[in-house]
Design a protein around this motif. Structure first.
Motif, mmCIF file in Angstrom:
data_model
loop_
_atom_site.group_PDB
_atom_site.id
_atom_site.type_symbol
_atom_site.label_atom_id
_atom_site.label_comp_id
_atom_site.label_asym_id
_atom_site.label_seq_id
_atom_site.Cartn_x
_atom_site.Cartn_y
_atom_site.Cartn_z
ATOM 1 N N ASP A 356 0.859 -1.181 0.000
ATOM 2 C CA ASP A 356 0.000 0.000 0.000
ATOM 3 C C ASP A 356 0.894 1.231 0.000
ATOM 4 O O ASP A 356 1.693 1.432 0.899
ATOM 5 N N ASP A 357 0.770 2.051 -1.019
ATOM 6 C CA ASP A 357 1.634 3.226 -1.147
ATOM 7 C C ASP A 357 1.196 4.380 -0.254
ATOM 8 O O ASP A 357 1.805 5.448 -0.275
ATOM 9 N N THR A 358 0.146 4.202 0.515
ATOM 10 C CA THR A 358 -0.336 5.268 1.386
ATOM 11 C C THR A 358 0.653 5.534 2.518
ATOM 12 O O THR A 358 1.131 4.598 3.170
ATOM 13 N N ASP A 359 0.952 6.792 2.739
ATOM 14 C CA ASP A 359 1.840 7.174 3.834
ATOM 15 C C ASP A 359 1.106 6.970 5.157
ATOM 16 O O ASP A 359 0.059 7.599 5.393
ATOM 17 N N PRO A 360 1.599 6.095 6.046
ATOM 18 C CA PRO A 360 0.886 5.833 7.299
ATOM 19 C C PRO A 360 0.843 7.041 8.220
ATOM 20 O O PRO A 360 0.077 7.057 9.183
ATOM 21 N N HIS A 361 1.657 8.070 7.934
ATOM 22 C CA HIS A 361 1.683 9.252 8.791
ATOM 23 C C HIS A 361 1.154 10.488 8.073
ATOM 24 O O HIS A 361 1.449 11.618 8.473
ATOM 25 N N SER A 362 0.377 10.284 7.028
ATOM 26 C CA SER A 362 -0.092 11.425 6.236
ATOM 27 C C SER A 362 -0.929 12.399 7.075
ATOM 28 O O SER A 362 -0.909 13.606 6.839
ATOM 29 N N ALA A 365 1.248 15.072 8.665
ATOM 30 C CA ALA A 365 2.164 15.838 7.823
ATOM 31 C C ALA A 365 2.096 17.330 8.095
ATOM 32 O O ALA A 365 3.109 18.011 8.166
ATOM 33 N N HIS A 366 0.892 17.877 8.279
ATOM 34 C CA HIS A 366 0.769 19.326 8.464
ATOM 35 C C HIS A 366 1.327 19.756 9.819
ATOM 36 O O HIS A 366 1.783 20.884 9.989
#
Length: 371
Positions: A356-362, A365-366
């Motif tokens: 899964d290419d989803t960033d687990p910490h997305s 991010a902000h």
């Protein structure tokens, strides 16, 4: 420890008895039922053999006992060195009364003050034994660093006093009587201080106390001062009264060199610096843990004479929560074995992105962008 679905870190606080019970009920008794993604039976067998070869307890009580043992060793060092320096000062005081040597009087006062610097460090060791509270969540080990600041200031005052005395003697030369007795007393002062310095520095390095090392360096500066009295007495015996203040100035320079080393040690500890070799050791140990695919951010800090660590590891993205938790437990276990003076580690497990290419910490991010 966080699994692939959450980001709540997994932590084994070895100073908390309730957590120790939870660890043994939840962390170390996991059965994997032959799950294909968990650590293999061979890796578990290898781990148990390594544990027998190098046993390491995870009981909270054992961790507390270990901390108290190192604090007790530090206290024992302080009491013994206090006795040695006190005896040295008393012997020198007797010679001061007989000879009237102002130089030896200053050295005697110097040694007595050095003995008394053991008191704030002793208080720090006692405070370090106290359990963490809701206000001081990391405990009271930092009291050692505060004591280290006091010791550094004392060394700085010692160098200033030595410089002032030397300059005063250059401007106002004085004769010294009972030179053999003064020389003997100065030699006793040097031997006593150097013995205490070696003892404190050795113990401080063994238990990881920067403050105790600094206190040992302080004792060494006092040994230099005693040596200056000895050399000055020798110069006076040869008919050169300026030998005493000139040697005193040279000793002041030596004290400043010791002060520089003590300041560097204490400031590094206050800035949470650690030996990079410890980081290398920790990373190597983590990479050898079954299930750890990559080692991410790794941090360590000294709290008193004990180390704590925080690390993020990458595990397979399709691991179950139970298996990911077990990898984190094994990672912490490996760190406790590999890194000397490490008493606790917080391990955070991140899933890889192969499936899964989803960033687990997305979602964070902000926050990081504004940090």
């Amino acid at each position: 420890m966080s699994d692939q679905n959450t980001h709540e870190p997994h932590r084994h606080d070895h100073g908390d008895h309730r957590h120790a019970e939870r660890e043994h009920q939840h962390g170390h008794d996991h059965s994997h039922d032959g799950h294909g993604h968990g650590p293999s039976r061979w890796s578990q067998f290898r781990h148990q053999v390594a544990h027998l070869a190098k046993p390491h307890s995870h009981e909270a009580a054992d961790k507390v006992d270990s901390a108290m043992e190192t604090s007790a060793e530090g206290m024992r060092t302080l009491w013994i060195s206090l006795g040695i320096l006190g005896l040295t000062a008393v012997m020198q005081a007797v010679v001061v009364v007989l000879s009237g040597s102002v130089a030896l009087l200053g050295d005697t006062i110097h040694n007595a003050s050095d003995a008394l610097t053991a008191l704030p460090l002793g208080v720090a060791f006692v405070l370090g034994r106290r359990a963490a509270t809701r206000r001081f969540t990391y405990g009271f080990g930092r009291a050692e660093d505060l004591a280290g600041i006091f010791i550094v200031l004392t060394i700085a005052a010692s160098s200033a006093l030595a410089a002032w005395t030397a300059i005063d003697r250059l401007l106002n030369t004085r004769e010294i009587s009972y030179l053999p007795a003064v020389a003997a007393a100065a030699l006793i002062g040097f031997i006593g201080n150097e013995w205490v310095a070696r003892y404190r520095i050795t113990t401080g390095k063994r238990i990881g106390s920067a403050a105790l090392v600094a206190d040992g360096l302080h004792a060494r500066t006092d040994g230099f001062t005693s040596l200056a009295v000895l050399l000055g007495a020798g110069g006076a015996a040869l008919g050169w009264p300026l030998a005493d203040p000139i040697v005193g100035l040279l000793i002041t320079i030596a004290i400043l060199a010791v002060l520089r080393g003590a300041v560097r040690e204490v400031v590094r500890r206050l800035m949470d610096a650690v030996d990079p070799a410890l980081i290398d050791t920790a990373e190597t140990a983590l990479r050898d843990v079954a299930g750890v695919e990559e080692v991410g951010e790794l941090r360590m800090r000294w709290i008193g004479h004990q180390l704590r660590a925080e690390v993020a590891i990458v595990v397979a993205g399709d691991l179950s929560i139970r298996d990911a938790h077990q990898v984190a437990v094994d990672a912490e276990h490996a760190l406790l074995h590999a890194v000397p003076r490490l008493t606790a580690a917080l391990v955070h497990a991140d899933p890889d992105t192969d499936h899964d290419d989803t960033d687990p910490h997305s979602a964070l991010a902000h926050h990081h962008a504004h940090a």
